[in-house]
Scaffold this active site. Sequence first.
Site, PDB file in Angstrom:
ATOM      1  N   SER A   8       0.840  -1.003  -0.103  1.00  0.00           N
ATOM      2  CA  SER A   8       0.019   0.190   0.019  1.00  0.00           C
ATOM      3  C   SER A   8       0.368   1.211   0.009  1.00  0.00           C
ATOM      4  O   SER A   8       1.702   1.747   1.015  1.00  0.00           O
ATOM      5  CB  SER A   8      -1.305   0.369   1.417  1.00  0.00           C
ATOM      6  OG  SER A   8      -1.891   1.530   1.375  1.00  0.00           O
ATOM      7  N   HIS A  31      -1.873  -1.703  -4.519  1.00  0.00           N
ATOM      8  CA  HIS A  31      -2.396  -0.393  -3.361  1.00  0.00           C
ATOM      9  C   HIS A  31      -2.505   0.408  -3.066  1.00  0.00           C
ATOM     10  O   HIS A  31      -1.633   1.178  -2.490  1.00  0.00           O
ATOM     11  CB  HIS A  31      -2.573  -1.250  -2.169  1.00  0.00           C
ATOM     12  CG  HIS A  31      -3.625  -1.434  -1.308  1.00  0.00           C
ATOM     13  ND1 HIS A  31      -4.901  -2.913  -1.957  1.00  0.00           N
ATOM     14  CD2 HIS A  31      -4.408  -0.909  -0.410  1.00  0.00           C
ATOM     15  CE1 HIS A  31      -5.760  -1.990  -0.802  1.00  0.00           C
ATOM     16  NE2 HIS A  31      -5.303  -1.462   0.030  1.00  0.00           N
ATOM     17  N   ASP A  33      -4.796   3.222  -1.882  1.00  0.00           N
ATOM     18  CA  ASP A  33      -5.971   3.983  -1.091  1.00  0.00           C
ATOM     19  C   ASP A  33      -6.984   5.304  -1.611  1.00  0.00           C
ATOM     20  O   ASP A  33      -5.871   6.780  -1.131  1.00  0.00           O
ATOM     21  CB  ASP A  33      -5.218   3.671   0.495  1.00  0.00           C
ATOM     22  CG  ASP A  33      -5.169   2.484   1.112  1.00  0.00           C
ATOM     23  OD1 ASP A  33      -6.639   1.478   1.633  1.00  0.00           O
ATOM     24  OD2 ASP A  33      -4.130   2.007   1.814  1.00  0.00           O
ATOM     25  N   MET A  35      -9.261   7.825  -0.063  1.00  0.00           N
ATOM     26  CA  MET A  35     -10.220   8.033   0.951  1.00  0.00           C
ATOM     27  C   MET A  35     -10.677   9.728   0.987  1.00  0.00           C
ATOM     28  O   MET A  35      -9.648  10.936  -0.143  1.00  0.00           O
ATOM     29  CB  MET A  35      -9.147   8.631   2.009  1.00  0.00           C
ATOM     30  CG  MET A  35      -8.372   7.251   2.092  1.00  0.00           C
ATOM     31  SD  MET A  35      -7.891   6.842   4.195  1.00  0.00           S
ATOM     32  CE  MET A  35      -6.599   5.757   4.898  1.00  0.00           C
ATOM     33  N   HIS A  64      -8.464   0.993  -4.199  1.00  0.00           N
ATOM     34  CA  HIS A  64      -9.049   0.788  -3.116  1.00  0.00           C
ATOM     35  C   HIS A  64      -9.763   1.670  -2.849  1.00  0.00           C
ATOM     36  O   HIS A  64      -9.745   2.906  -2.032  1.00  0.00           O
ATOM     37  CB  HIS A  64      -7.966  -0.180  -1.527  1.00  0.00           C
ATOM     38  CG  HIS A  64      -9.838  -0.236  -0.438  1.00  0.00           C
ATOM     39  ND1 HIS A  64      -8.618  -0.213   0.987  1.00  0.00           N
ATOM     40  CD2 HIS A  64     -10.632  -0.178  -0.679  1.00  0.00           C
ATOM     41  CE1 HIS A  64      -9.731  -0.859   1.586  1.00  0.00           C
ATOM     42  NE2 HIS A  64     -10.595  -0.330   1.289  1.00  0.00           N
ATOM     43  N   MET A  66     -12.306   3.934  -0.603  1.00  0.00           N
ATOM     44  CA  MET A  66     -12.824   4.685   0.600  1.00  0.00           C
ATOM     45  C   MET A  66     -13.881   5.871   0.622  1.00  0.00           C
ATOM     46  O   MET A  66     -13.093   6.843   0.437  1.00  0.00           O
ATOM     47  CB  MET A  66     -11.965   4.091   1.893  1.00  0.00           C
ATOM     48  CG  MET A  66     -11.599   2.805   1.923  1.00  0.00           C
ATOM     49  SD  MET A  66     -10.479   2.604   2.682  1.00  0.00           S
ATOM     50  CE  MET A  66      -9.134   2.958   1.469  1.00  0.00           C
ATOM     51  N   MET A 135     -11.519  -6.481   5.798  1.00  0.00           N
ATOM     52  CA  MET A 135     -10.435  -4.578   6.999  1.00  0.00           C
ATOM     53  C   MET A 135     -10.166  -5.110   7.369  1.00  0.00           C
ATOM     54  O   MET A 135     -11.219  -6.088   8.047  1.00  0.00           O
ATOM     55  CB  MET A 135     -10.974  -4.000   6.653  1.00  0.00           C
ATOM     56  CG  MET A 135     -11.732  -3.487   5.419  1.00  0.00           C
ATOM     57  SD  MET A 135      -9.569  -2.225   4.913  1.00  0.00           S
ATOM     58  CE  MET A 135      -9.314  -2.051   6.235  1.00  0.00           C
ATOM     59  N   ASP A 173      -6.766  -6.363   4.725  1.00  0.00           N
ATOM     60  CA  ASP A 173      -5.511  -5.005   4.139  1.00  0.00           C
ATOM     61  C   ASP A 173      -6.263  -4.326   5.975  1.00  0.00           C
ATOM     62  O   ASP A 173      -7.362  -4.835   6.643  1.00  0.00           O
ATOM     63  CB  ASP A 173      -6.527  -3.927   3.122  1.00  0.00           C
ATOM     64  CG  ASP A 173      -5.956  -2.686   3.596  1.00  0.00           C
ATOM     65  OD1 ASP A 173      -5.574  -2.710   3.668  1.00  0.00           O
ATOM     66  OD2 ASP A 173      -7.208  -1.790   2.684  1.00  0.00           O
TER      67      ASP A 173
HETATM   68  O1  LIG Z   1      -7.112   0.495   3.503  1.00  0.00           O
HETATM   69  C1  LIG Z   1      -5.844   0.482   3.822  1.00  0.00           C
HETATM   70  C2  LIG Z   1      -6.114   1.712   5.635  1.00  0.00           C
HETATM   71  O2  LIG Z   1      -7.473   1.965   5.501  1.00  0.00           O
HETATM   72  C3  LIG Z   1      -4.535   0.944   3.782  1.00  0.00           C
HETATM   73  O3  LIG Z   1      -4.639  -0.249   2.788  1.00  0.00           O
HETATM   74  C4  LIG Z   1      -3.968  -0.309   5.592  1.00  0.00           C
HETATM   75  O4  LIG Z   1      -3.996   0.561   6.561  1.00  0.00           O
HETATM   76  C5  LIG Z   1      -2.996  -0.567   4.877  1.00  0.00           C
HETATM   77  O5  LIG Z   1      -1.499   0.015   6.100  1.00  0.00           O
HETATM   78  P1  LIG Z   1      -0.869  -0.861   7.085  1.00  0.00           P
HETATM   79  O6  LIG Z   1      -0.427  -2.298   6.276  1.00  0.00           O
HETATM   80  O7  LIG Z   1       0.152  -0.503   7.623  1.00  0.00           O
HETATM   81  O8  LIG Z   1      -2.124  -0.772   8.194  1.00  0.00           O
HETATM   82 FE   LIG Z   2      -6.295  -0.225   1.490  1.00  0.00          FE
END
Ligand SMILES: O=C(CO)[C@H](O)[C@H](O)COP(=O)(O)O
Ligand SMILES: [Fe+2]
Length: 218
Positions: A8, A31, A33, A35, A64, A66, A135, A173
């Site tokens: 990520s 990946h 993210d 947001m 991903h 969000m 998640m 994740d």
């Molecule tokens: O979707 C996510 C947070 O919402 C990230 O992909 C995820 O948290 C990755 O970070 P880490 O591996 O440090 O937890």
């Molecule tokens: Fe993610």
Amino acid sequence: MAVQISPSILSADFARLAEAAAAVPNADWLHVDVMDNHFVPNLTLGLPVVESLLKATSTPLDCHLMIEDPDRWAPAYAEAGAGSVTIHVEAAKAPVRTLRQIRAAGARAGLALNPATAVEPYEDLLGEVDMLLMMTVEPGFGGQRFLDIVLPKIRRARGLIDGHGGQIWLQVDGGVSAETIERCAEAGADVFVAGSAVYGAADPARAIDELRSAAEKA
Ligand SMILES: O=C(CO)[C@H](O)[C@H](O)COP(=O)(O)O
Ligand SMILES: [Fe+2]
């Protein structure tokens, strides 16, 4: 299914995303993210950055979303060239239509569930998805602690997927590290997102190799 690792870039330097992509040539995916500060209390990046990243790397992007309105935005990420686009069941108002639009645009369609969202109500959607994302932290931030309470749900999701008989990937994740990845793999996950465990390491590519062998051992 072979183990896949999706680092990520949330944990990378946002001013050096092309370098972050180049640092992990052994990644199966990158990946991303997205947001919007509405669905989650954090703001990261959107379509213009994804379009630039697509030009900067040949590693497929695993987006991903969000965001509050995935029905409006998800197809555009697929049309832009993302390899995989994942929407949250808690946010989508028309998930069947949106998942079909993602596939029609040539991307893999993913469906994400927050830690407290049960998987069983979505069994009938399995025919519409290429990947389920479980998640293992509350979405919004990298670097959080892995939530063990999600493991039984990952096992149940694996059972539903196997019963369905399709080629659906099961992604985890949040808080995935050398310490937690084996538990996820044992529970049935096959695609592993890791942010801080990869980009927080001195050698991100080596961290991926270590995660992959730990998952393969399980
Ligand atoms: O979707 C996510 C947070 O919402 C990230 O992909 C995820 O948290 C990755 O970070 P880490 O591996 O440090 O937890
Ligand atoms: Fe993610």
